[in-house]
Design a protein around this motif. Structure first.
Motif, mmCIF file in Angstrom:
data_model
loop_
_atom_site.group_PDB
_atom_site.id
_atom_site.type_symbol
_atom_site.label_atom_id
_atom_site.label_comp_id
_atom_site.label_asym_id
_atom_site.label_seq_id
_atom_site.Cartn_x
_atom_site.Cartn_y
_atom_site.Cartn_z
ATOM 1 N N LEU A 34 0.512 -1.135 0.096
ATOM 2 C CA LEU A 34 0.158 0.083 -0.400
ATOM 3 C C LEU A 34 0.952 1.403 -0.076
ATOM 4 C CD1 LEU A 34 -2.506 -0.905 2.718
ATOM 5 C CD2 LEU A 34 -3.399 -1.110 0.202
ATOM 6 N N SER A 35 1.877 1.084 0.599
ATOM 7 C CA SER A 35 3.047 2.185 1.047
ATOM 8 C C SER A 35 3.702 2.686 -0.756
ATOM 9 C CB SER A 35 4.141 2.036 2.020
ATOM 10 O OG SER A 35 3.489 2.002 2.939
ATOM 11 N N GLN A 72 -11.429 -11.088 8.298
ATOM 12 C CA GLN A 72 -10.396 -10.453 9.260
ATOM 13 C C GLN A 72 -11.076 -8.887 9.052
ATOM 14 O OE1 GLN A 72 -6.838 -11.949 9.110
ATOM 15 N NE2 GLN A 72 -7.291 -11.800 11.303
ATOM 16 N N LEU A 73 -10.928 -8.283 7.709
ATOM 17 C CA LEU A 73 -10.848 -6.799 7.721
ATOM 18 C C LEU A 73 -12.763 -6.474 7.775
ATOM 19 C CD1 LEU A 73 -8.282 -6.522 4.913
ATOM 20 C CD2 LEU A 73 -8.439 -6.467 7.559
ATOM 21 N N ARG A 74 -13.372 -7.199 7.930
ATOM 22 C CA ARG A 74 -14.941 -6.408 7.934
ATOM 23 C C ARG A 74 -15.432 -5.000 8.832
ATOM 24 N NH1 ARG A 74 -18.568 -11.123 8.764
ATOM 25 N NH2 ARG A 74 -16.857 -12.161 7.644
ATOM 26 N N GLY A 75 -15.386 -4.124 8.593
ATOM 27 C CA GLY A 75 -16.006 -3.032 9.379
ATOM 28 C C GLY A 75 -14.963 -2.470 9.699
ATOM 29 N N LEU A 76 -13.841 -2.611 9.255
ATOM 30 C CA LEU A 76 -12.707 -1.588 9.318
ATOM 31 C C LEU A 76 -12.935 -0.324 8.773
ATOM 32 C CD1 LEU A 76 -9.229 -3.922 10.258
ATOM 33 C CD2 LEU A 76 -10.934 -3.258 11.331
ATOM 34 N N PRO A 77 -12.585 0.686 9.289
ATOM 35 C CA PRO A 77 -12.695 2.070 8.276
ATOM 36 C C PRO A 77 -11.160 2.023 7.668
ATOM 37 C CG PRO A 77 -11.617 2.537 10.173
ATOM 38 C CD PRO A 77 -12.520 0.457 10.333
ATOM 39 N N CYS A 78 -11.619 3.139 7.198
ATOM 40 C CA CYS A 78 -10.085 3.589 6.196
ATOM 41 C C CYS A 78 -9.213 2.810 4.897
ATOM 42 C CB CYS A 78 -8.583 3.354 6.576
ATOM 43 S SG CYS A 78 -8.473 4.927 8.251
ATOM 44 N N LEU A 79 -10.595 1.472 4.617
ATOM 45 C CA LEU A 79 -9.827 0.836 3.778
ATOM 46 C C LEU A 79 -11.526 1.013 2.205
ATOM 47 C CD1 LEU A 79 -8.964 -2.777 5.743
ATOM 48 C CD2 LEU A 79 -7.638 -0.841 4.571
ATOM 49 N N GLY A 80 -10.456 1.768 1.507
ATOM 50 C CA GLY A 80 -11.653 2.075 0.653
ATOM 51 C C GLY A 80 -11.537 0.569 -0.371
ATOM 52 N N GLU A 81 -12.082 0.565 -1.926
ATOM 53 C CA GLU A 81 -12.219 -1.166 -2.302
ATOM 54 C C GLU A 81 -10.936 -0.898 -3.366
ATOM 55 O OE1 GLU A 81 -14.612 -1.201 -7.162
ATOM 56 O OE2 GLU A 81 -15.328 0.598 -5.576
ATOM 57 N N HIS A 82 -9.612 -0.131 -4.006
ATOM 58 C CA HIS A 82 -8.478 -0.409 -4.623
ATOM 59 C C HIS A 82 -7.537 -1.328 -3.429
ATOM 60 C CE1 HIS A 82 -5.380 0.937 -7.238
ATOM 61 N NE2 HIS A 82 -6.081 0.121 -7.121
ATOM 62 N N SER A 83 -7.825 -0.290 -2.415
ATOM 63 C CA SER A 83 -6.914 -0.958 -1.431
ATOM 64 C C SER A 83 -7.159 -2.521 -0.987
ATOM 65 C CB SER A 83 -6.779 -0.137 0.389
ATOM 66 O OG SER A 83 -5.959 1.325 0.386
ATOM 67 N N LEU A 84 -8.400 -2.176 -0.640
ATOM 68 C CA LEU A 84 -9.109 -3.585 -0.555
ATOM 69 C C LEU A 84 -8.754 -4.711 -1.340
ATOM 70 C CD1 LEU A 84 -12.819 -3.136 0.946
ATOM 71 C CD2 LEU A 84 -10.050 -4.448 2.044
ATOM 72 N N ARG A 85 -8.719 -4.514 -3.137
ATOM 73 C CA ARG A 85 -8.668 -5.144 -3.877
ATOM 74 C C ARG A 85 -7.058 -5.868 -3.640
ATOM 75 N NH1 ARG A 85 -7.716 -2.580 -8.444
ATOM 76 N NH2 ARG A 85 -9.905 -0.815 -8.296
ATOM 77 N N VAL A 86 -5.485 -4.369 -3.147
ATOM 78 C CA VAL A 86 -4.900 -4.930 -3.624
ATOM 79 C C VAL A 86 -4.030 -5.657 -1.998
ATOM 80 C CG1 VAL A 86 -2.432 -4.028 -2.620
ATOM 81 C CG2 VAL A 86 -3.747 -2.814 -3.831
ATOM 82 N N ILE A 87 -4.921 -5.620 -1.133
ATOM 83 C CA ILE A 87 -4.929 -6.717 0.155
ATOM 84 C C ILE A 87 -5.077 -8.177 -0.109
ATOM 85 C CG2 ILE A 87 -5.838 -7.070 2.418
ATOM 86 C CD1 ILE A 87 -6.042 -3.903 2.890
ATOM 87 N N LYS A 88 -5.866 -8.089 -1.005
ATOM 88 C CA LYS A 88 -6.441 -8.879 -1.374
ATOM 89 C C LYS A 88 -5.754 -10.156 -2.427
ATOM 90 C CE LYS A 88 -10.720 -11.473 -2.816
ATOM 91 N NZ LYS A 88 -10.407 -12.003 -4.373
ATOM 92 N N ASP A 89 -5.422 -9.355 -2.928
ATOM 93 C CA ASP A 89 -4.401 -9.769 -4.036
ATOM 94 C C ASP A 89 -2.377 -10.233 -3.472
ATOM 95 O OD1 ASP A 89 -3.426 -10.326 -6.522
ATOM 96 O OD2 ASP A 89 -2.988 -8.680 -6.610
ATOM 97 N N VAL A 90 -2.612 -9.420 -2.596
ATOM 98 C CA VAL A 90 -1.549 -9.698 -1.133
ATOM 99 C C VAL A 90 -1.448 -11.502 -0.330
ATOM 100 C CG1 VAL A 90 0.533 -9.502 0.291
ATOM 101 C CG2 VAL A 90 -0.079 -7.396 -1.661
ATOM 102 N N LEU A 91 -2.644 -11.161 -0.605
ATOM 103 C CA LEU A 91 -2.958 -12.635 0.695
ATOM 104 C C LEU A 91 -3.133 -13.719 -0.283
ATOM 105 C CD1 LEU A 91 -5.687 -10.805 2.736
ATOM 106 C CD2 LEU A 91 -3.105 -11.173 3.668
ATOM 107 N N GLU A 92 -3.849 -13.551 -1.118
ATOM 108 C CA GLU A 92 -4.029 -15.059 -2.125
ATOM 109 C C GLU A 92 -2.705 -14.968 -2.242
ATOM 110 O OE1 GLU A 92 -7.697 -13.890 -4.484
ATOM 111 O OE2 GLU A 92 -8.605 -14.312 -2.537
#
Ligand code: TTP
Ligand code: MN
Ligand code: MN
Ligand code: MN
Length: 366
Positions: A34-35, A72-92
């Motif tokens: 993300l950084s 685990q990220l459900r309901g967390l603030p500050c995570l937009g659609e784009h950031s979530l997509r990046v996180i998902k990619d890294v986790l998977e």
């Protein structure tokens, strides 16, 4: 697969200044990704996108354990659609394809190299790239006119891109203290920036200088700089005078987040210890140092403003404005409801005015 009952859910405040963010990051795989996208956005002058990625990265830094599942990220603030997509990619997949392609891109590589020169920002780098300049070699042969800062930055490129250690920061601190003692007795020097937050390395060293008697600090910077120069400690310096009093927009509302203190952007010539002497046998190295002079009446605000992190500062100002109807700067805190300045002599008092739990510097690493 992990069952719903097994996943730890997190509860995290939405402003970074409400959270305790230490250097102990349990999700560096995610925050690095993300950084990098935040940095890329900033290098392309996409500030909104840059802040969105910074906020997402900061949120992940504040989580108490490693994230292993998107649920685990459900309901967390500050995570937009784009950031979530990046996180998902890294986790998977272990990596984000967007991050990988950005890192490989010719433009990103060139922006990194060129803005790695002290005095070169995203706009200048972009102009050079459009003229076909992608690296230092091409820049040196391009006939581009460089300003004094950029010339110095190019000359000391390798040193300035080598992280500064805490030991080096302390050595410079002693020199600055000596300079200040020599020109005005009783002056005080405080280490700010990343080193005050407990970081072990930094890209520069930041100091705030004051004097316990209000007004004594006026004109201090040129004297300190002259002393440092006379002792051969400076490779480059640019001093900007205090423009706080003449500003029309009111003390707490600077036009940008740049403050108006008397300041000096410098490059120090630091003599290496025996242990640090390298194969090149160079007995000194160049180090970026920021010096700022504050009157004692504004010192607490200046310390808070110069300790960072940059996102923590941005979030403090956003909290003040949006949640408290106050304006916070590195000079003062203004209460727009009561129409008055709120005086403070410590960071603790400022947090209290803002209705925030006190967060010590080591927990401001958002
Ligand atoms: P930096 O030195 O840029 O950042 P840092 O010390 O957190 O990280 P590094 O280790 O890479 O050096 O800035 C330090 C703080 O100074 C930051 O919180 C913002 C503040 N600051 C201002 O208030 N005004 C300014 O004009 C600048 C450049 C910084
Ligand atoms: Mn921990
Ligand atoms: Mn710094
Ligand atoms: Mn700095």
């Amino acid at each position: 697969q992990i069952s719903e009952a097994e996943v730890a859910l997190f509860s995290v405040s939405s402003y970074a200044c409400q959270r305790r963010t230490t250097l102990d990051n349990h999700n560096s795989n995610l925050t690095d990704a993300l950084s990098l996208l935040a940095e890329n956005a900033e290098l392309n002058n996409e500030d909104g996108r840059g802040v969105a990625f910074r906020r997402a990265a900061a949120l992940m830094k504040a989580l108490p354990t490693q994230v292993i599942s998107m649920s685990q990220l459900r309901g967390l603030p500050c995570l937009g659609e784009h950031s979530l997509r990046v996180i998902k990619d890294v986790l998977e997949n272990g990596v984000s394809s967007e991050v990988e392609s950005t890192k490989q891109s010719k433009r990103y590589k060139a922006l990194k190299i060129l803005t790695g020169i002290f005095g070169v920002g995203a706009k200048t780098a972009d102009r050079w790239i459009r003229e076909g300049i992608y690296n230092l070699e091409q820049l040196r042969h391009s006939g581009q006119t460089l300003n004094r800062a950029q010339k110095s930055g190019l000359e000391h490129y390798d040193d300035l891109n080598e992280p500064v250690t805490k030991a080096e920061a302390d050595a410079i601190g002693e020199i600055v203290q000596k300079a200040v003692d020599s020109v005005l007795t009783g002056s005080q020097v405080a280490l700010t920036g990343g080193f005050r937050r407990g970081k072990l390395t930094g890209h520069d060293v930041d100091f705030l200088i004051t004097h316990p008697e209000e007004g004594k600090e006026v004109g201090l910077m040129p004297k300190v700089v002259a002393w440092l120069e006379s002792q051969g400690f400076l490779l480059y310096q640019k001093t900007t005078r205090n423009s706080y009093l003449e500003s029309k927009d009111g003390p707490a509302r600077p036009a940008s987040n740049m403050d108006r203190f008397e300041r000096c952007f410098s490059i120090f010539k630091l003599t290496k210890g025996k242990e640090q002497e390298t194969a090149s046998h160079k007995i000194w190295r160049a180090v970026r140092v920021d010096l700022v002079v504050s009157p004692i009446s504004q010192f607490a605000f200046a310390v808070l403003g110069w300790t960072g992190s940059k996102l923590f500062e941005r979030e403090l100002r956003r909290w003040a404005g949006h949640e408290k109807n106050m304006s916070l700067s590195s000079h003062a805190l203004f209460d727009n409801t009561q129409n008055k300045y709120l005086r403070a002599t410590s960071e603790e008092e400022i947090f209290a005015y803002l209705g925030l739990e006190y967060i010590p510097p080591s927990e401001r690493n958002a």
